[in-house]
Design a protein around this motif. Sequence first.
Motif, PDB file in Angstrom:
ATOM      1  N   SER A   1       0.817  -1.223   0.000  1.00 40.39           N
ATOM      2  CA  SER A   1       0.000   0.000   0.000  1.00 40.39           C
ATOM      3  C   SER A   1       0.849   1.270   0.000  1.00 40.39           C
ATOM      4  CB  SER A   1      -0.953   0.007   1.200  1.00 40.39           C
ATOM      5  OG  SER A   1      -0.242   0.247   2.403  1.00 40.39           O
ATOM      6  N   LEU A   2       2.106   1.164   0.422  1.00 41.77           N
ATOM      7  CA  LEU A   2       2.987   2.328   0.478  1.00 41.77           C
ATOM      8  C   LEU A   2       3.683   2.625  -0.855  1.00 41.77           C
ATOM      9  CD1 LEU A   2       4.662   1.716   3.965  1.00 41.77           C
ATOM     10  CD2 LEU A   2       2.815   3.318   3.418  1.00 41.77           C
ATOM     11  N   ILE A   3       3.592   1.695  -1.786  1.00 48.19           N
ATOM     12  CA  ILE A   3       4.247   1.874  -3.080  1.00 48.19           C
ATOM     13  C   ILE A   3       3.373   2.754  -3.968  1.00 48.19           C
ATOM     14  CG2 ILE A   3       5.093   0.708  -5.163  1.00 48.19           C
ATOM     15  CD1 ILE A   3       5.713  -1.710  -3.351  1.00 48.19           C
ATOM     16  N   THR A   4       3.903   3.898  -4.326  1.00 48.45           N
ATOM     17  CA  THR A   4       3.169   4.857  -5.165  1.00 48.45           C
ATOM     18  C   THR A   4       3.282   4.455  -6.637  1.00 48.45           C
ATOM     19  OG1 THR A   4       5.088   6.281  -5.489  1.00 48.45           O
ATOM     20  CG2 THR A   4       3.722   6.720  -3.527  1.00 48.45           C
ATOM     21  N   PRO A   5       2.414   4.982  -7.482  1.00 44.84           N
ATOM     22  CA  PRO A   5       2.531   4.692  -8.916  1.00 44.84           C
ATOM     23  C   PRO A   5       3.895   5.096  -9.485  1.00 44.84           C
ATOM     24  CG  PRO A   5       0.378   5.641  -8.448  1.00 44.84           C
ATOM     25  CD  PRO A   5       1.187   5.723  -7.171  1.00 44.84           C
ATOM     26  N   ASP A   6       4.454   6.199  -9.007  1.00 40.44           N
ATOM     27  CA  ASP A   6       5.789   6.614  -9.475  1.00 40.44           C
ATOM     28  C   ASP A   6       6.861   5.592  -9.072  1.00 40.44           C
ATOM     29  OD1 ASP A   6       4.805   8.909 -10.643  1.00 40.44           O
ATOM     30  OD2 ASP A   6       5.348  10.211  -8.949  1.00 40.44           O
ATOM     31  N   MET A   7       6.760   5.093  -7.847  1.00 40.16           N
ATOM     32  CA  MET A   7       7.714   4.080  -7.393  1.00 40.16           C
ATOM     33  C   MET A   7       7.571   2.808  -8.224  1.00 40.16           C
ATOM     34  SD  MET A   7       7.240   4.667  -3.297  1.00 40.16           S
ATOM     35  CE  MET A   7       8.375   3.460  -2.688  1.00 40.16           C
ATOM     36  N   LEU A   8       6.331   2.427  -8.494  1.00 40.09           N
ATOM     37  CA  LEU A   8       6.071   1.238  -9.301  1.00 40.09           C
ATOM     38  C   LEU A   8       6.683   1.396 -10.693  1.00 40.09           C
ATOM     39  CD1 LEU A   8       4.729  -1.515  -9.385  1.00 40.09           C
ATOM     40  CD2 LEU A   8       2.594  -0.394 -10.035  1.00 40.09           C
ATOM     41  N   ALA A   9       6.530   2.580 -11.269  1.00 44.78           N
ATOM     42  CA  ALA A   9       7.106   2.848 -12.596  1.00 44.78           C
ATOM     43  C   ALA A   9       8.629   2.763 -12.545  1.00 44.78           C
ATOM     44  CB  ALA A   9       6.662   4.222 -13.093  1.00 44.78           C
TER      45      ALA A   9
END
Length: 174
Positions: free
Chosen positions: A110-118
């Motif tokens: 839940s702490l992983i943002t879309p930017d981090m995922l990218a």
Amino acid sequence: MAGKNDLPPPLPSDVLARVQRLARADGRMLLVIAGLFALVSALGGQKIGAIAGCLAAGAGALELHGATLLRHGNPRGMTWLVRSQLALLMVILGYVVARWLSFDPELMRSLITPDMLATFKAAGVSEEEIIPMVKVVYQFMYGAVALVSLGYQGGMALYYRRRTALVEQALEES
């Protein structure tokens, strides 16, 4: 050329003064830092952190008590200093184990943002690999805390223990 080994051994009174200064400074610093850690953890709803912070602050109080006993000429203060370091080490190791056991993959996800995922995807890390990789980093980080604490608190306990005879001699002489 005179080397370090050519110096005369320190006087027992000097060792006593050094031990007292160190114990007072270390105990006060521990009370402040651990107290703040406990407060921040409690405000954040982190029960384990709040308890660990309070127990660590208690270890700081034990160290200050040992320093006070020495100031009043009581050699039992050295036992309090050694035990305070061992108590703090046990608190830290207990906290590390509690953190290892409380790893929550869903919270991390839940702490992983879309930017981090990218960023992960751009680095060639699939979504399925992220949480196991984060868990390894998490465990490594807390393992490092345990190792540093083992070295520091163990070293401090050994420092106090090795100076006990000289401190007792200084207290007898005064």
